[in-house]
Design an enzyme around this catalytic site. Sequence first.
Site, PDB file in Angstrom:
ATOM      1  N   ASP A 281      -9.705  20.765  59.271  1.00  0.00           N
ATOM      2  CA  ASP A 281      -8.536  21.167  59.475  1.00  0.00           C
ATOM      3  C   ASP A 281      -8.628  21.879  60.875  1.00  0.00           C
ATOM      4  OD1 ASP A 281      -5.926  21.754  58.515  1.00  0.00           O
ATOM      5  OD2 ASP A 281      -6.511  23.595  58.748  1.00  0.00           O
TER       6      ASP A 281
ATOM      7  N   GLU B  12     -28.037  14.757  56.195  1.00  0.00           N
ATOM      8  CA  GLU B  12     -28.926  14.995  55.273  1.00  0.00           C
ATOM      9  C   GLU B  12     -28.880  14.416  53.968  1.00  0.00           C
ATOM     10  OE1 GLU B  12     -28.396  19.232  54.010  1.00  0.00           O
ATOM     11  OE2 GLU B  12     -29.123  19.838  56.150  1.00  0.00           O
TER      12      GLU B  12
HETATM   13  C1  NOJ Z   1      -3.085  21.857  59.663  1.00  0.00           C
HETATM   14  C2  NOJ Z   1      -2.740  21.236  58.041  1.00  0.00           C
HETATM   15  O1  NOJ Z   1      -2.408  19.951  58.161  1.00  0.00           O
HETATM   16  C3  NOJ Z   1      -1.375  22.114  57.995  1.00  0.00           C
HETATM   17  O2  NOJ Z   1      -0.763  21.687  56.823  1.00  0.00           O
HETATM   18  C4  NOJ Z   1      -1.697  23.640  57.847  1.00  0.00           C
HETATM   19  O3  NOJ Z   1      -0.398  24.344  57.630  1.00  0.00           O
HETATM   20  C5  NOJ Z   1      -2.656  23.951  59.104  1.00  0.00           C
HETATM   21  N1  NOJ Z   1      -3.576  23.139  59.539  1.00  0.00           N
HETATM   22  C6  NOJ Z   1      -2.992  25.213  58.823  1.00  0.00           C
HETATM   23  O4  NOJ Z   1      -4.127  25.021  57.886  1.00  0.00           O
END
Ligand code: NOJ
Length: 586
Positions: A207, A260
């Site tokens: 993310d 790993e």
């Molecule tokens: C990207 C994620 O896809 C989204 O849903 C989220 O709100 C933001 N990152 C923050 O984590």
Amino acid sequence: MTLNNLNDDWWKQAVVYQIYPRSFKDANGDGLGDIPGITSKMRYLRELGIDAIWLSPFYPSDLADGGYDIIDYRNVDPRLGDMADFDAMVSQAHQEGIKVIVDIVPNHTADRHAWFLEALASGRGSAARDRYIFKEGSGPNGEFPPNDWQSLFGGPAWERVEDGQWYLHIFAKEQPDLNWNNPEVHEEFKKTLRFWSDHGTDGFRVDVAHGLAKKLDGASMKDLSRWTVHDSLSHDGTHPLWDRAQVHDIYREWRQVFNEYDPPRFAVGEAWVVPEHQYLYASPDELGQVFNFEFAIANWFSGDFRTAIRDGLQAAKSSGSTATWVMSNHDVPRHPSRYGLPQAPSKATHQLPKDWVLRDGSSYEENRELGSKRARAAILMEAALPGSVYIYQGEELGLFEVPDIPWDRLEDPTPFRTRGRYTEKGRDGCRVPLPWDSLDTPDPASWNPRFGSGASFGFSPAHDADGARSADPHLPQPLWYRDFSVDVEQRDETSMLSLYKACLSRRAELLTPAQDSSVTWLDEGDDVIAYTRDAAESSAYTTIASITNFGATAITLPEGDLILSSAQLDDRSQLPQDTSVWIGMR
Ligand code: NOJ
């Protein structure tokens, strides 16, 4: 099991199905999708023809941001199950030949994460605070935020704590940003990567992969007032927040952890960066793959898609990786709705149709027939491309956005933040629990989106373990979901589900073993996307052509076997507007 899944490079040409766990399938009747619910649908997923599932966060969370606010990175939200359920789910997936990818959220924790609670309790200058980004405020008494940066969800990106310091949160205030200059943060995430790998996870979706390495000294803090990904700020790796050169050190470190394992764990980065920088994240000594979001922001114009395909293939080539294609996910309005809305001039201007963003139901001039037709054409355009295809749950059913969820039933934080308060409904419209069973349809006479009806289109069982009526789905489902239920589509040869199944099985059979990452463009004119790929050696063909006509004038199709078409062709030699075909050439 597809051929693809048997080798270590399975992810290079994979079909990955994104599950938003709280809305996929509820097994225990609490109205919230859960891990056993996913396990119970593994056969459905195998029959769909996917190679892997990616689970959006299922960890303990207060759901300030749909689970992307994580309280404990190495556990399952008790409402969704426990670690034994997770292990059982992975084992079932593997038995069906399906890989499992989990979401890693390294930019921020939840404000109820043990580290943040410790940071609050420990006070200024403590080691616990150094894991986050705490600053003194501006103004004579530090009563104003350190600078005027805005959170991506609207409102100031700083929140003041009791002793007067401020902490940075690029997203919701419940999501304090971590300080990646702190070695403890590095160690903690390596531990988390190993934890899930040891539990059989095959890979990770990372993310906000472009946001971890921040430069927050005095000078850089004054440089910017606001930021967006596509702003005019530097794209040379020196931006204080985004896409900094230093972020790549983190992924080189992670690569050692991935390696790993045998086979090495896979990773795909969510990095909203300029196309020219995507390849850095995807290089083999970093994450290996990165999302190309050009498809997800393309309007229905051949030029938008042509650029998206060219950029994606170029990025893949530069990194020595393969491309990724995605039309929908849990953050963007469902693409059959987007394609059925009035189209903005072109994505090139980064202008989205007004209705696309607004999502308030009132100005929704959606043409569903057109949207569906285009979505059918789009999957044939996308799925023949080299690289990995990411499908978002419900996309295979052709679900539309649910634009009219009542305000008081919304969960996404974006509608309630300063930016456009109560004008944007946010992202819940694509996160509504899936319809599995049309027999479990509410009575239209008493149906009200605000209150439950006892029916959930099979999302929840009729009763929970104690025999009580199941709770209502956590987001209300509209009545029209009935026509998109899995059972209805399974019975209908012309449904979106039948098209997806046919398309994915033909893709596996005719295209995926090829490790190539290029296409040969056919010149059919500006309004047409037409390319060929080498067919798998085991097939009867030498090449497969994928042709999509965006223009009002029908085009003449080349000779060959018609393998798939997104709509019935009245004349085999003519391809009408908003239609795609695959043609096998011997
Ligand atoms: C990207 C994620 O896809 C989204 O849903 C989220 O709100 C933001 N990152 C923050 O984590």
